[in-house]
Design a protein around this motif. Structure first.
Motif, PDB file in Angstrom:
ATOM      1  N   GLY A 207       1.024  -1.153  -0.019  1.00  0.00           N
ATOM      2  CA  GLY A 207       0.083  -0.043   0.035  1.00  0.00           C
ATOM      3  C   GLY A 207       0.544   1.571  -0.056  1.00  0.00           C
ATOM      4  N   VAL A 208       1.855   1.333  -0.649  1.00  0.00           N
ATOM      5  CA  VAL A 208       2.760   2.368  -0.687  1.00  0.00           C
ATOM      6  C   VAL A 208       2.275   3.730  -1.224  1.00  0.00           C
ATOM      7  N   ARG A 209       1.427   3.614  -2.378  1.00  0.00           N
ATOM      8  CA  ARG A 209       0.679   4.694  -2.852  1.00  0.00           C
ATOM      9  C   ARG A 209      -0.735   4.843  -2.494  1.00  0.00           C
ATOM     10  N   PRO A 210      -1.392   5.976  -2.449  1.00  0.00           N
ATOM     11  CA  PRO A 210      -2.773   6.017  -2.014  1.00  0.00           C
ATOM     12  C   PRO A 210      -3.711   5.772  -3.253  1.00  0.00           C
ATOM     13  N   LEU A 211      -4.762   5.242  -2.846  1.00  0.00           N
ATOM     14  CA  LEU A 211      -6.150   4.932  -3.608  1.00  0.00           C
ATOM     15  C   LEU A 211      -7.193   4.922  -2.968  1.00  0.00           C
ATOM     16  N   VAL A 212      -8.316   5.930  -3.226  1.00  0.00           N
ATOM     17  CA  VAL A 212      -9.465   5.906  -2.555  1.00  0.00           C
ATOM     18  C   VAL A 212     -10.788   5.656  -3.149  1.00  0.00           C
ATOM     19  N   LEU A 213     -11.763   5.116  -2.565  1.00  0.00           N
ATOM     20  CA  LEU A 213     -13.094   4.937  -3.549  1.00  0.00           C
ATOM     21  C   LEU A 213     -14.182   6.198  -2.889  1.00  0.00           C
ATOM     22  N   GLY A 214     -15.005   6.399  -3.972  1.00  0.00           N
ATOM     23  CA  GLY A 214     -16.004   7.372  -3.512  1.00  0.00           C
ATOM     24  C   GLY A 214     -17.421   6.946  -4.311  1.00  0.00           C
ATOM     25  N   ARG A 215     -18.413   7.487  -4.096  1.00  0.00           N
ATOM     26  CA  ARG A 215     -19.890   7.332  -4.616  1.00  0.00           C
ATOM     27  C   ARG A 215     -20.200   8.674  -4.845  1.00  0.00           C
ATOM     28  N   LEU A 216     -21.051   8.909  -6.145  1.00  0.00           N
ATOM     29  CA  LEU A 216     -21.824   9.968  -6.708  1.00  0.00           C
ATOM     30  C   LEU A 216     -22.952   9.453  -7.354  1.00  0.00           C
ATOM     31  N   GLY A 217     -24.134   9.695  -6.692  1.00  0.00           N
ATOM     32  CA  GLY A 217     -25.317   9.128  -7.330  1.00  0.00           C
ATOM     33  C   GLY A 217     -25.385   7.806  -7.385  1.00  0.00           C
ATOM     34  N   ASP A 218     -25.718   7.246  -8.638  1.00  0.00           N
ATOM     35  CA  ASP A 218     -25.619   5.802  -9.000  1.00  0.00           C
ATOM     36  C   ASP A 218     -24.316   5.424  -9.449  1.00  0.00           C
ATOM     37  N   GLY A 219     -23.169   6.370  -9.442  1.00  0.00           N
ATOM     38  CA  GLY A 219     -21.873   5.952 -10.003  1.00  0.00           C
ATOM     39  C   GLY A 219     -20.825   5.725  -8.681  1.00  0.00           C
ATOM     40  N   TRP A 220     -19.887   5.322  -9.267  1.00  0.00           N
ATOM     41  CA  TRP A 220     -18.503   4.998  -8.478  1.00  0.00           C
ATOM     42  C   TRP A 220     -17.346   5.556  -9.299  1.00  0.00           C
ATOM     43  N   VAL A 221     -16.534   6.266  -7.922  1.00  0.00           N
ATOM     44  CA  VAL A 221     -15.170   6.937  -8.262  1.00  0.00           C
ATOM     45  C   VAL A 221     -14.043   6.155  -7.592  1.00  0.00           C
ATOM     46  N   LEU A 222     -13.060   6.439  -8.388  1.00  0.00           N
ATOM     47  CA  LEU A 222     -11.742   5.985  -7.496  1.00  0.00           C
ATOM     48  C   LEU A 222     -10.866   6.988  -7.885  1.00  0.00           C
ATOM     49  N   SER A 223      -9.906   7.371  -6.839  1.00  0.00           N
ATOM     50  CA  SER A 223      -9.004   8.539  -7.201  1.00  0.00           C
ATOM     51  C   SER A 223      -7.798   8.377  -6.125  1.00  0.00           C
ATOM     52  N   SER A 224      -6.821   8.919  -6.552  1.00  0.00           N
ATOM     53  CA  SER A 224      -5.429   8.949  -5.594  1.00  0.00           C
ATOM     54  C   SER A 224      -5.638   9.504  -4.428  1.00  0.00           C
ATOM     55  N   GLU A 225      -6.492  10.606  -4.188  1.00  0.00           N
ATOM     56  CA  GLU A 225      -6.687  11.320  -3.188  1.00  0.00           C
ATOM     57  C   GLU A 225      -8.133  11.785  -2.892  1.00  0.00           C
ATOM     58  N   THR A 226      -8.596  12.115  -1.801  1.00  0.00           N
ATOM     59  CA  THR A 226      -9.904  12.578  -1.496  1.00  0.00           C
ATOM     60  C   THR A 226     -10.302  13.794  -1.973  1.00  0.00           C
ATOM     61  N   CYS A 227      -9.142  14.736  -2.258  1.00  0.00           N
ATOM     62  CA  CYS A 227      -9.699  15.995  -3.090  1.00  0.00           C
ATOM     63  C   CYS A 227     -10.095  15.707  -4.422  1.00  0.00           C
ATOM     64  N   GLY A 228      -9.870  14.782  -4.864  1.00  0.00           N
ATOM     65  CA  GLY A 228     -10.341  14.414  -6.516  1.00  0.00           C
ATOM     66  C   GLY A 228     -11.997  14.116  -6.256  1.00  0.00           C
ATOM     67  N   LEU A 229     -12.465  13.531  -5.086  1.00  0.00           N
ATOM     68  CA  LEU A 229     -13.701  13.261  -5.002  1.00  0.00           C
ATOM     69  C   LEU A 229     -14.253  14.671  -4.664  1.00  0.00           C
ATOM     70  N   ASP A 230     -13.795  15.524  -3.894  1.00  0.00           N
ATOM     71  CA  ASP A 230     -14.420  16.639  -3.375  1.00  0.00           C
ATOM     72  C   ASP A 230     -14.688  17.605  -4.797  1.00  0.00           C
ATOM     73  N   ILE A 231     -13.781  17.684  -5.501  1.00  0.00           N
ATOM     74  CA  ILE A 231     -14.371  18.441  -6.690  1.00  0.00           C
ATOM     75  C   ILE A 231     -15.270  18.088  -7.398  1.00  0.00           C
TER      76      ILE A 231
END
Length: 497
Positions: A207-231
């Motif tokens: 787990g050297v590099r980050p990766l996070v999971l997010g949800r937007l409506g009926d869709g799903w999101v993967l991002s290196s950081e949570t700031c990518g989900l926020d935008i």
């Protein structure tokens, strides 16, 4: 639009970044993916914009539409300059897309558009694209083996090895082929990939590099950081765990598996210090709050009498605030960053080149004159920028200049996805702390201890000597994954104590 990459052409990175700070470590990439949202590529472009700090030289997006198939776009430059144009984004339709922002390795020449990710491959069961954050430490050996077996590489990137390993796998579907390929890979990888119907996320067993999971409506999101989900307004769900693979479809949602042999967690501690955006969340902790706490620990370990605490902007600001709060010495904006330099000086004159750091930073003379100043920065790599900033502060009339550094001395190169100078070019590899202070000609220079850094990131007892929780190889010289390729090139690891 063709799914194939456009023709290669030479591109002068040195001209593009004449004033890029070569005295900072550079993260090499960020990844982002979306499934289940109309015009997914537009969301990916926004996510990449939020991750621009992780890679500023090139970006790419691959998407899939049920009727139009795979389409891609790869461009040099900032996301905002390329992927905000309607004429381009209209060529990237569909509910599934992934993207990548890239920072090339230092000194690379003749870089071509073919090196820009995501990479695409056509397999017997359909196409797949991958975007990789990290570094494969046995890439040279893999590449040699694959070429001898008939593979034809299109880029100079280590990440392309994954596509070729997948092509040679005998597994029945693309996620299984990806597992097969990544079991051959050593080093660090956070991968976002896609097929015609699936969005895939994978982290290496450490787990050297980050990766996070997010949800937007009926869709799903993967991002290196949570700031990518926020935008894009996505809800943060959780981190992808070390060694975990998630396969996401519109019909079944998220399916998780752990296809690799478990290993101790070794998340990159420099993500806390510098790489990640301060408004991101890592391991349930605010990056901003961690950096502020680093400043607190730094003040406790290395107090000094002074009149002002000033940050070297922008990365040193949270630690400088923490130092000020703990020491009681006022925080002040003694150095102002020019936020609008951008790429204005792509072809500067020699006179402008010689102005160097002054094009980016300017001293608040009225504030600094006659003061004893503490400068808080995130790191010292070569020391060239630190000397220039010190000279600017003294030229502005400061009585004393004291450097306080919000990381331990960087004495070893990183081989897990960070652009690091060769070890002999790292100031801390050849000098003691006192020698560095003399070299920089400052009144004092002090770094936070490794134990202090661990306390700041939440390890109350400091760093465990037997099995540290984080990868701190750039400070300690203790590499969690043997850098096989570099050893073949003559790199000497730290002798066992």
């Amino acid at each position: 639009m063709s799914k194939h990459m456009p023709p290669a052409h030479p591109f002068d990175f040195d001209a593009m970044r004449p004033f890029a700070d070569d005295d900072k470590l550079k993260e090499e990439c960020g990844v982002f993916g979306v499934i289940g949202l109309a015009d997914a590529a537009n969301f990916v472009a926004l996510g990449l914009h939020a991750l621009q700090h992780r890679g500023q030289e090139a970006g790419g997006i691959v998407c899939h539409h049920p009727e139009h198939g795979f389409n891609s776009a790869r461009r040099f430059g900032y996301v905002r300059d390329n992927f905000t144009k309607a004429s381009l984004m209209e060529t990237l339709p569909g509910p599934l897309a992934i993207g990548h922002v890239r920072y090339s390795t230092a000194g690379s020449k003749g870089a071509a558009i073919r090196d820009v990710q995501p990479f695409f491959g056509e397999f017997s069961m359909g196409g797949a694209a991958i975007a990789h954050n990290g570094n494969i430490t046995n890439a040279n050996a893999l590449r040699k083996e694959l070429i001898e077996r008939g593979s034809i590489f299109q880029s100079s990137s280590d990440s392309e090895c994954i596509i070729h390993l997948m092509a040679r796998s005998l597994q029945r579907n693309i996620p299984e082929r990806m597992q097969d390929a990544l079991r051959r890979v050593e080093g660090a990888f956070s991968v976002v990939a896609m097929t015609r119907t699936k969005l895939i996320g994978v982290r290496d067993p450490h787990g050297v590099r980050p990766l996070v999971l997010g949800r937007l409506g009926d869709g799903w999101v993967l991002s290196s950081e949570t700031c990518g989900l926020d935008i894009i307004g996505a809800e943060y769900i959780r981190e992808i765990e070390p060694g975990e693979m998630v396969v996401i479809t519109e019909e079944d949602g998220v399916e998780s598996s752990f296809p690799f042999r478990p290993q101790p967690s070794k998340f990159c501690i420099f993500e806390h210090v510098y790489f990640s955006r301060p408004d991101s969340i890592i391991g349930g902790r605010s990056v901003y709050e961690t950096r502020r706490q680093i400043g607190v620990e730094l003040a406790r370990e290395n107090p000094v009498e002074a009149d002002l605490v000033c940050a070297v902007p922008d990365s040193g600001t949270p630690a400088a605030i923490g130092f000020s709060q703990e020491s009681g010495i006022p925080f002040a904006m003694g150095i102002i960053r020019n936020q609008y330099m951008g790429r204005t000086f792509i072809e500067p004159t020699e006179q402008i080149r010689n102005m160097g750091v002054r094009l980016k930073l300017n001293v608040n003379r009225a504030l600094i004159k006659g003061k004893r100043v503490i400068l808080v920065d995130d790191s010292v790599v070569r020391g060239t920028t630190s000397r220039k900033i010190k000279e600017m502060i003294l030229d502005a009339g400061a009585k004393e200049v004291h450097f306080r550094i919000a990381s331990p001395p960087t004495a070893w190169p990183c081989f897990y996805g960070v652009d690091t100078p060769q070890r002999e070019k790292l100031l801390a590899a050849t000098m003691s702390e006192d020698e560095m202070a003399e070299h920089l000609a400052v009144d004092s220079l002090k770094f936070i201890s490794l134990d202090g850094l661990y306390r700041a990131v939440g390890e109350a007892t400091g760093r465990s000597k037997d099995c540290p929780q984080y990868c701190d190889a750039c400070f300690s010289g203790e590499y969690p994954v043997t850098p096989s390729d570099m050893l073949e090139k003559g790199f000497e690891m730290k002798a066992a104590e």
